[in-house]
Design a protein around this motif. Structure first.
Motif, PDB file in Angstrom:
ATOM      1  N   ARG A 160      42.136  34.576  46.563  1.00 55.78           N
ATOM      2  CA  ARG A 160      40.950  34.735  45.611  1.00 55.78           C
ATOM      3  C   ARG A 160      40.966  33.766  44.515  1.00 55.78           C
ATOM      4  NH1 ARG A 160      38.327  40.018  45.158  1.00 55.78           N
ATOM      5  NH2 ARG A 160      38.972  41.297  46.643  1.00 55.78           N
ATOM      6  N   PRO A 161      39.841  33.465  43.816  1.00 52.57           N
ATOM      7  CA  PRO A 161      39.591  32.681  42.612  1.00 52.57           C
ATOM      8  C   PRO A 161      40.394  33.425  41.690  1.00 52.57           C
ATOM      9  CG  PRO A 161      37.720  32.742  43.816  1.00 52.57           C
ATOM     10  CD  PRO A 161      38.392  33.728  44.505  1.00 52.57           C
ATOM     11  N   VAL A 162      40.669  32.765  40.616  1.00 54.13           N
ATOM     12  CA  VAL A 162      41.570  33.418  39.657  1.00 54.13           C
ATOM     13  C   VAL A 162      40.682  34.300  38.682  1.00 54.13           C
ATOM     14  CG1 VAL A 162      42.907  33.144  37.421  1.00 54.13           C
ATOM     15  CG2 VAL A 162      43.674  31.810  39.408  1.00 54.13           C
ATOM     16  N   THR A 163      39.356  33.636  38.686  1.00 50.65           N
ATOM     17  CA  THR A 163      38.543  34.530  37.775  1.00 50.65           C
ATOM     18  C   THR A 163      38.067  35.953  38.607  1.00 50.65           C
ATOM     19  OG1 THR A 163      36.870  33.407  39.144  1.00 50.65           O
ATOM     20  CG2 THR A 163      37.218  32.517  36.780  1.00 50.65           C
ATOM     21  N   ASP A 164      38.341  36.193  39.920  1.00 50.51           N
ATOM     22  CA  ASP A 164      38.145  37.198  40.389  1.00 50.51           C
ATOM     23  C   ASP A 164      39.460  38.398  40.253  1.00 50.51           C
ATOM     24  OD1 ASP A 164      35.837  36.598  41.576  1.00 50.51           O
ATOM     25  OD2 ASP A 164      36.445  36.427  43.794  1.00 50.51           O
ATOM     26  N   VAL A 165      40.663  37.575  40.049  1.00 47.76           N
ATOM     27  CA  VAL A 165      41.761  38.327  39.776  1.00 47.76           C
ATOM     28  C   VAL A 165      41.563  38.916  38.273  1.00 47.76           C
ATOM     29  CG1 VAL A 165      44.329  38.442  39.654  1.00 47.76           C
ATOM     30  CG2 VAL A 165      43.040  36.962  41.272  1.00 47.76           C
TER      31      VAL A 165
END
Length: 390
Positions: A160-165
């Motif tokens: 996942r993109p870190v922004t999603d995390v």
């Protein structure tokens, strides 16, 4: 390999001007300090003298009307307002839920809701913890640098993109508040385990200070949150007498304009910092007298330097106070006005633009450095300081 602080602004907040801490509205900053008259509040109308005031006033009215009609019809006022903003063509206009706006106000206070860890996504797509904030829920739970984060509330995060995390950790989908639980799946070597931590209201470190050889002080400002201007002034006072300063504004997406002006006051002995218009009314921002106006100063900027950070850069450059080094800044020089909608959501709409002391417009143009450098920027700054008498 990509990396990002896990307490950074979540993706949904980064979609608009105000909540990314980009200029965060001259009006809001003034209202918070009591420095603006009541006529600067949302709803004010003045005669047009630039062509922008009529358009912005109409946009406010259109958005409010769309929200009211949706509420009367039993549909979502926020969604109706978002459609009206989209039709308006306002590049920086956006609508936020009450929870999002509360989160924004916390951020401007130098706070955020989270668990207190940083991470990056490796080339294999796995999420690795790169730092744990002391005293945070993550630290109390025993999470360490180097641990792998495998899941958040049962959702796998690999790839996942870190922004999603970020969004999952903060509980953005439910406007999760401090004290709400979040279950983390972790891995350390051959050990895998799960634990539950509770989110907390944590403070950000928007200003960091370090020293280089020769007495040079590097002051990095990540964002202009409450108190950051005073932190800069303190750092300047504590720097070795006569030694140079590097003001690192790279990646600074803006914040409270009052804090940017306070920062300017650390390096200027009064005078103009910027002018701005609000629905046709011209205003000016001035530095306080008494700043250190002789110490060698270099300001570092890049394409992530935005809004209030550009306002500060433009002032230091126009006033001949700093040599600006780096790459062209982002080019966000507009002013947003917040207005409350019938369902409690908030619309942020553009009402004007600001200009540097020499009258340069920043919006859509950015600021060109005196010395354009893409690599080894800090090293070049040290060289410039040596030429300035450092």
């Amino acid at each position: 390999m990509s990396g990002r602080d896990l307490f950074c602004q979540p993706r949904r907040i980064r979609r608009g001007a105000a909540l990314t801490l980009v200029f965060a509205s001259v009006l809001m900053a003034g209202a918070a300090t009591g420095s603006l008259p009541e006529t600067d509040r949302p709803g004010r109308k003045t005669p047009a003298d630039t062509g922008r005031s009529t358009a912005s006033a109409h946009t406010h009215e259109d958005v409010a009307q769309a929200a009211q009609e949706a509420m009367a019809a039993g549909t979502s006022p926020m969604e109706a307002a978002e459609r009206a903003v989209s039709r308006s063509g306002d590049r920086w206009g956006a609508v936020y839920s009450p929870g999002e706006y509360e989160e924004f106000e916390e951020a401007l206070d130098g706070q955020y809701t989270g668990v207190g860890l940083w991470a990056r996504r490796g080339g294999d797509g796995r999420i690795e913890v790169t730092r744990v904030r002391s005293g945070s829920p993550a630290a109390a739970a025993g999470i360490r640098k180097g641990d792998r984060l495998r899941s958040v509330d049962g959702r796998k995060v690999d790839g996942r993109p870190v922004t999603d995390v970020v969004s999952l950790l903060r509980g953005d989908a439910t406007d999760a508040a401090a004290g709400t639980p979040v279950r983390l799946g972790l891995e350390r070597g051959t050990r895998a385990w799960q634990l539950t931590v509770r989110r907390a209201l944590l403070s950000t470190d928007s200003v960091t200070v370090r020293s280089l050889a020769g007495g040079i002080t590097v002051i990095r400002i990540a964002a202009f949150t409450k108190g950051s201007g005073d932190a800069v002034r303190t750092a300047v006072r504590q720097a070795p007498a006569g030694a140079g300063i590097v003001l690192d504004l790279r990646g600074n997406s803006g914040g409270l304009v009052t804090e940017a002006v306070t920062t300017a006051s650390a390096f200027l002995d009064g005078g103009l910092v910027a002018t701005y218009d609000v629905e046709g009314d011209e205003r000016a921002l001035h530095a306080e007298p008494g700043g250190d106006s002789t110490r060698p100063l270099v300001a570092l900027v890049d394409g992530g330097t935005m809004s209030a950070a550009e306002l500060l850069t433009g002032a230091l450059q126009d006033r001949g106070r700093a040599v600006v080094v780096g790459s062209r800044t982002f080019g966000k020089g507009s002013v947003q006005m917040p207005s409350r909608l019938p369902d409690g959501s908030v619309a942020e709409l553009t009402v004007g633009h600001y200009r540097t002391p020499s009258g340069r417009g920043v919006d859509g143009h950015g600021i060109t450095p005196d010395l354009e450098v893409e690599r080894q920027v800090l090293e070049r700054a040290e060289t410039v300081l040596s030429g300035l008498g450092q």
